[in-house]
Design a protein around this motif. Structure first.
Motif, PDB file in Angstrom:
ATOM      1  N   THR A 189      -2.772   3.854   0.905  1.00 57.70           N
ATOM      2  CA  THR A 189      -1.941   3.362  -0.195  1.00 57.70           C
ATOM      3  C   THR A 189      -2.638   3.579  -1.534  1.00 57.70           C
ATOM      4  O   THR A 189      -2.004   3.966  -2.526  1.00 57.70           O
ATOM      5  CB  THR A 189      -1.615   1.874   0.017  1.00 57.70           C
ATOM      6  OG1 THR A 189      -0.940   1.717   1.272  1.00 57.70           O
ATOM      7  CG2 THR A 189      -0.730   1.345  -1.098  1.00 57.70           C
ATOM      8  N   VAL A 190      -3.951   3.318  -1.583  1.00 54.43           N
ATOM      9  CA  VAL A 190      -4.711   3.583  -2.805  1.00 54.43           C
ATOM     10  C   VAL A 190      -4.575   5.050  -3.197  1.00 54.43           C
ATOM     11  O   VAL A 190      -4.293   5.385  -4.356  1.00 54.43           O
ATOM     12  CB  VAL A 190      -6.201   3.212  -2.611  1.00 54.43           C
ATOM     13  CG1 VAL A 190      -7.045   3.745  -3.774  1.00 54.43           C
ATOM     14  CG2 VAL A 190      -6.365   1.702  -2.500  1.00 54.43           C
ATOM     15  N   ARG A 191      -4.731   5.923  -2.217  1.00 57.20           N
ATOM     16  CA  ARG A 191      -4.650   7.360  -2.517  1.00 57.20           C
ATOM     17  C   ARG A 191      -3.247   7.745  -2.978  1.00 57.20           C
ATOM     18  O   ARG A 191      -3.078   8.565  -3.894  1.00 57.20           O
ATOM     19  CB  ARG A 191      -5.035   8.166  -1.269  1.00 57.20           C
ATOM     20  CG  ARG A 191      -5.315   9.635  -1.538  1.00 57.20           C
ATOM     21  CD  ARG A 191      -6.562   9.785  -2.396  1.00 57.20           C
ATOM     22  NE  ARG A 191      -6.748  11.156  -2.854  1.00 57.20           N
ATOM     23  CZ  ARG A 191      -7.631  12.016  -2.335  1.00 57.20           C
ATOM     24  NH1 ARG A 191      -8.412  11.626  -1.347  1.00 57.20           N
ATOM     25  NH2 ARG A 191      -7.746  13.221  -2.815  1.00 57.20           N
ATOM     26  N   ALA A 192      -2.228   7.156  -2.356  1.00 55.85           N
ATOM     27  CA  ALA A 192      -0.852   7.452  -2.758  1.00 55.85           C
ATOM     28  C   ALA A 192      -0.585   6.996  -4.185  1.00 55.85           C
ATOM     29  O   ALA A 192       0.047   7.713  -4.976  1.00 55.85           O
ATOM     30  CB  ALA A 192       0.127   6.775  -1.797  1.00 55.85           C
ATOM     31  N   LEU A 193      -1.065   5.808  -4.539  1.00 55.38           N
ATOM     32  CA  LEU A 193      -0.873   5.305  -5.899  1.00 55.38           C
ATOM     33  C   LEU A 193      -1.497   6.239  -6.924  1.00 55.38           C
ATOM     34  O   LEU A 193      -0.898   6.548  -7.959  1.00 55.38           O
ATOM     35  CB  LEU A 193      -1.486   3.907  -6.029  1.00 55.38           C
ATOM     36  CG  LEU A 193      -0.723   2.763  -5.349  1.00 55.38           C
ATOM     37  CD1 LEU A 193      -1.602   1.529  -5.240  1.00 55.38           C
ATOM     38  CD2 LEU A 193       0.542   2.454  -6.119  1.00 55.38           C
TER      39      LEU A 193
END
Length: 258
Positions: A209-213
């Motif tokens: 999720t961090v990477r997607a954000l």
């Protein structure tokens, strides 16, 4: 060491503290190297699943580059050796969530760290400002990082007004730069509480999720950062003139808080 690192294996949270309180946690070359090395080390530490970064004491989170640092610059206006370029977690390929706990002043080069944190928990007494223009320096990297987190008019005002104004914690919260306010004595626990929650969730889901954000804005961010070296080389006053302005400003009028 210029950093204190406390790992809590029970919760999976690491607390990283900039430990140069007498220098308002300004970053010298050793601190910059220590930060880069630490972020890369934490990539491999499976016991750490979330991080809180803060500054020692209550006067400052970080006041950017230590003004005693001297870095010889290339003669080309298209190249700049920036000692803070790799002090943030994302610059070192760390995709574990990082929560910033801001106590006191956060200014200038502090935005390299704040710009690469997932979110900011702020003391109610913290202030935010960017002194570059007051000292004849271009705010390039700092302004770009903050433009990813603040409305354009707000970051433009902060970047251009230099030392004449400081953004209050309340105003920073109102415009979305800060996600939570806490009283000074409760700041660290508030940030750790969020980090413990993140560390308790399935690790791959959180990091994904961090990477997607970040992927949502990373292309535009990188394009903007690529322009920074030339803008700095063309717009900065000579170091000795910057020093003159810095010395004069220290005896000037108090900044306006808004």
């Amino acid at each position: 060491m210029t950093l204190r690192v406390e790992r809590d294996e029970a919760t999976g949270v690491a607390l990283v503290t900039l430990d140069r309180e007498r220098r308002h946690n300004a970053i010298d070359l050793d601190t910059a190297a220590d930060l880069a090395a630490l972020w890369r080390e934490l990539r491999h530490d499976e016991d750490v699943r979330a991080v809180v970064v803060t500054g020692a004491g209550t006067a400052a989170f970080c006041t950017g580059i230590d003004r005693s640092v001297e870095v010889a610059q290339p003669p080309s206006p298209y190249s700049v050796d920036d000692p803070l370029i790799a002090v943030g977690p994302k610059a070192n390929d760390l995709w574990k969530p990082v929560v910033a706990a801001v106590n006191g002043m956060a200014c200038g080069g502090a935005f390299y760290l704040l710009g690469e944190a997932e979110f900011i928990v702020s003391s109610t007494t913290a202030t935010y400002f960017d002194p570059h223009t007051s000292y004849g320096m271009v705010s390039a990297y700092e302004a770009v990082y903050m433009a990813q987190r603040m409305p354009f008019g707000e970051v433009a005002r902060m970047s251009l007004m230099g030392t004449a104004e400081r953004l209050s914690a309340r105003r920073a919260y109102e415009i979305g730069l800060v996600s939570e306010l806490a009283e000074p004595g409760e700041l660290l626990e508030a940030a750790l509480r969020s980090a413990r929650t993140l560390a308790g969730f399935p690790t791959r889901a959180v990091q994904g999720t961090v990477r997607a954000l970040w992927s949502a804005k990373r292309a535009a961010l990188q394009q903007a950062l690529d322009q920074a070296p030339a803008l700095i080389a063309l717009g900065n006053l000579p170091p000795e003139r910057q020093a003159d302005l810095f010395g004069a400003r220290r005896s000037g009028e108090a900044p306006r808080l808004r």
